[in-house]
Motif scaffolding. Structure first.
Motif, PDB file in Angstrom:
ATOM      1  N   ASP A  65      43.812  35.194  24.132  1.00 44.95           N
ATOM      2  CA  ASP A  65      42.398  34.994  24.429  1.00 44.95           C
ATOM      3  C   ASP A  65      41.814  36.348  24.831  1.00 44.95           C
ATOM      4  OD1 ASP A  65      39.881  34.347  25.286  1.00 44.95           O
ATOM      5  OD2 ASP A  65      40.490  32.631  26.508  1.00 44.95           O
ATOM      6  N   ALA A  66      41.269  37.039  23.845  1.00 44.19           N
ATOM      7  CA  ALA A  66      40.676  38.362  24.054  1.00 44.19           C
ATOM      8  C   ALA A  66      39.150  38.265  24.053  1.00 44.19           C
ATOM      9  CB  ALA A  66      41.161  39.333  22.987  1.00 44.19           C
ATOM     10  N   SER A  67      38.636  37.160  24.591  1.00 48.04           N
ATOM     11  CA  SER A  67      37.185  36.961  24.645  1.00 48.04           C
ATOM     12  C   SER A  67      36.487  38.131  25.332  1.00 48.04           C
ATOM     13  CB  SER A  67      36.863  35.655  25.387  1.00 48.04           C
ATOM     14  OG  SER A  67      37.307  34.539  24.660  1.00 48.04           O
ATOM     15  N   HIS A  68      37.160  38.746  26.314  1.00 46.42           N
ATOM     16  CA  HIS A  68      36.584  39.869  27.057  1.00 46.42           C
ATOM     17  C   HIS A  68      36.855  41.212  26.390  1.00 46.42           C
ATOM     18  CE1 HIS A  68      36.846  37.595  31.209  1.00 46.42           C
ATOM     19  NE2 HIS A  68      36.240  36.891  30.273  1.00 46.42           N
ATOM     20  N   ALA A  69      37.689  41.245  25.358  1.00 49.45           N
ATOM     21  CA  ALA A  69      38.301  42.509  24.931  1.00 49.45           C
ATOM     22  C   ALA A  69      37.905  42.957  23.532  1.00 49.45           C
ATOM     23  CB  ALA A  69      39.821  42.391  25.037  1.00 49.45           C
ATOM     24  N   VAL A  70      36.730  42.585  23.076  1.00 53.46           N
ATOM     25  CA  VAL A  70      36.260  43.069  21.773  1.00 53.46           C
ATOM     26  C   VAL A  70      36.139  44.593  21.838  1.00 53.46           C
ATOM     27  CG1 VAL A  70      34.354  43.042  20.115  1.00 53.46           C
ATOM     28  CG2 VAL A  70      34.992  40.932  21.322  1.00 53.46           C
ATOM     29  N   GLY A  71      36.855  45.278  20.945  1.00 48.67           N
ATOM     30  CA  GLY A  71      36.816  46.737  20.917  1.00 48.67           C
ATOM     31  C   GLY A  71      37.868  47.415  21.782  1.00 48.67           C
ATOM     32  N   ALA A  72      38.620  46.654  22.543  1.00 43.77           N
ATOM     33  CA  ALA A  72      39.675  47.228  23.378  1.00 43.77           C
ATOM     34  C   ALA A  72      40.869  47.626  22.514  1.00 43.77           C
ATOM     35  CB  ALA A  72      40.102  46.234  24.449  1.00 43.77           C
ATOM     36  N   SER A  73      41.785  48.394  23.105  1.00 42.83           N
ATOM     37  CA  SER A  73      42.998  48.778  22.391  1.00 42.83           C
ATOM     38  C   SER A  73      44.208  48.618  23.307  1.00 42.83           C
ATOM     39  CB  SER A  73      42.914  50.218  21.881  1.00 42.83           C
ATOM     40  OG  SER A  73      42.809  51.123  22.960  1.00 42.83           O
ATOM     41  N   TYR A  74      45.362  48.484  22.670  1.00 42.23           N
ATOM     42  CA  TYR A  74      46.627  48.317  23.393  1.00 42.23           C
ATOM     43  C   TYR A  74      47.708  49.057  22.626  1.00 42.23           C
ATOM     44  CZ  TYR A  74      50.800  45.983  25.267  1.00 42.23           C
ATOM     45  OH  TYR A  74      52.031  45.720  25.831  1.00 42.23           O
ATOM     46  N   ARG A  75      48.394  49.968  23.315  1.00 34.95           N
ATOM     47  CA  ARG A  75      49.442  50.785  22.711  1.00 34.95           C
ATOM     48  C   ARG A  75      48.942  51.486  21.446  1.00 34.95           C
ATOM     49  NH1 ARG A  75      55.501  48.397  23.865  1.00 34.95           N
ATOM     50  NH2 ARG A  75      55.249  48.314  26.132  1.00 34.95           N
ATOM     51  N   GLY A  76      47.719  51.979  21.522  1.00 35.98           N
ATOM     52  CA  GLY A  76      47.150  52.755  20.432  1.00 35.98           C
ATOM     53  C   GLY A  76      46.669  51.955  19.249  1.00 35.98           C
ATOM     54  N   ARG A  77      46.665  50.637  19.363  1.00 34.79           N
ATOM     55  CA  ARG A  77      46.238  49.767  18.251  1.00 34.79           C
ATOM     56  C   ARG A  77      45.102  48.869  18.719  1.00 34.79           C
ATOM     57  NH1 ARG A  77      47.251  48.951  13.419  1.00 34.79           N
ATOM     58  NH2 ARG A  77      48.657  47.154  13.369  1.00 34.79           N
ATOM     59  N   PRO A  78      44.195  48.482  17.804  1.00 23.73           N
ATOM     60  CA  PRO A  78      43.078  47.626  18.212  1.00 23.73           C
ATOM     61  C   PRO A  78      43.561  46.251  18.660  1.00 23.73           C
ATOM     62  CG  PRO A  78      42.756  48.514  15.975  1.00 23.73           C
ATOM     63  CD  PRO A  78      44.168  48.802  16.360  1.00 23.73           C
ATOM     64  N   VAL A  79      42.983  45.749  19.735  1.00 20.42           N
ATOM     65  CA  VAL A  79      43.229  44.361  20.110  1.00 20.42           C
ATOM     66  C   VAL A  79      42.764  43.476  18.951  1.00 20.42           C
ATOM     67  CG1 VAL A  79      42.498  42.485  21.647  1.00 20.42           C
ATOM     68  CG2 VAL A  79      43.091  44.738  22.594  1.00 20.42           C
TER      69      VAL A  79
END
Length: 383
Positions: A157-171
């Protein structure tokens, strides 16, 4: 009043919506496919399926994995109720995993311990729904590792995370989740008014999600039972829902998407500024993970040092600062208490709730307004 969050609409957004209103398509038309493609390409995912809101996205994501009665979905208590309700919509049982005291996300150590006990009891979850609270990813690599060990699906549930990244990759890229959910509510990173979207790399899930959002109907003759009666023909293959996004919404979303990096840059600048302006106050500030870049949907602080949480909150509201509190632990809601949950079940989430305040955070927030927020917070603490 300075609100905790709000949308930012410009003339390009208005023009995009007007152009759609003047076109031949208002509901399921080309604007939706364009919006889906843009997000899938950005997130490096194979498929994106747009729907009317993120709650609908969570629901059909669970349905696409055949979650049903007698099965289990686990999520975090520090979330909006939709992250848990999606399991209940399918007739499944819901349980929670307490939060990490630093990140305020689902705690991977708590998850591992709970899974070990569940395996011994023969009652493992079918689906786990980690929530990227405030825009920062959970420890998704560890959660994916546990999913392979214990055999559960992951719906992020990445409702808050549009445009975020994790370990260098887009969520949303699908490296750590079977499906990822985005929300486009007006206070989120971009908006379609109301709207949601599911990202997945699995062709079978994408096909089923597209069918479930539209009454369970297909017009693809290859999927039908028997022969098609003609070009008008369709078949309902399963019980689906009218969860479709409109072209009007998608046109707004695509226009907003063009400014995603601008929105993110401003939110990150505001978060960095809060970090500096609040550093000397008796507050726990948001933890920044070294391997993740947050989208900063929320900027939450926790009052410390014996401060009266309610008095600080009320003083800010009285000063014209529209603070909020995200979230009331789901297990303390009357509906979930009626299912057997009780106060004390998830103590870290409850401690968080007793201290948390969401400060104003949105791309249009000006430095001077942020200074007002900080001044009011200082005064509330001093009082």
């Amino acid at each position: 009043m300075i609100p905790y969050g709000r949308q930012q609409i410009d003339q390009a957004d208005i023009d995009a919506v007007v152009a759609t209103l003047q076109s031949d398509w208002l509901t399921q038309g080309p604007a939706i496919a364009r919006f889906e493609r843009a997000i899938a390409e950005h997130c490096e995912a194979r498929h994106a399926v747009a729907v009317c809101n993120a709650t609908a996205a969570l629901h059909i994501a669970c349905l696409a994995l055949d979650l049903g009665p007698g099965e289990l979905l686990w999520t975090t208590p520090n979330t909006f109720v939709a992250s848990a309700n999606c399991g209940r919509y399918c007739g499944a049982d819901v349980d929670f995993v307490d939060i990490d005291p630093r990140t305020w996300n689902m705690c991977p150590q708590q998850l591992a311990r709970k899974l070990e006990a569940a395996a011994l009891a023969g009652r493992l979850p079918k689906i786990v729904v980690p929530v990227a609270f405030s825009g920062q990813s959970c420890d998704m690599a560890r959660i994916r590792e546990l999913s392979r060990q214990y055999g559960f699906y992951v719906i992020e549930d990445a409702s808050h995370a549009v445009g975020a990244s994790y370990r260098g990759r887009p969520v949303g890229c699908g490296d750590y989740a079977d499906m990822t959910i985005f929300s486009f509510h007006p206070v989120k990173i971009i908006t379609t008014g109301e709207g949601g979207l599911i990202l997945t790399n699995r062709d079978d899930l994408a096909e089923r999600l597209a069918r479930l959002r539209s009454h369970g109907i297909t017009r693809d003759a290859a999927l039908m039972q028997g022969e098609s009666d003609g070009p008008w023909y369709y078949q309902q293959l399963e019980l689906g829902y009218n969860y479709r996004m409109t072209d009007i919404q998608a046109a707004l979303g695509y226009s907003q998407w063009q400014r995603l990096e601008t929105f993110l840059a401003r939110r990150r600048a505001l978060a960095a500024r809060y970090d500096v302006l609040l550093t000397d106050l008796p507050l726990q500030l948001p933890h920044r993970q070294a391997d993740a870049e947050s989208a900063w949907h929320l900027y939450v602080v926790r009052v410390q040092g014996g401060l009266d949480h309610r008095k600080v909150f009320d003083a800010l509201r009285m000063a014209g600062i529209g603070v909020n509190l995200h979230y009331i632990p789901v297990h303390t809601q009357p509906y979930y208490q009626s299912l057997g949950f009780k106060q004390g079940d998830y103590p870290e989430a409850e401690r968080y709730y007793a201290e948390a305040i969401s400060l104003p955070m949105y791309a249009a927030l000006q430095d001077g307004e942020q200074d007002q927020v900080v001044a009011a917070l200082r005064q509330a603490i001093a009082a």
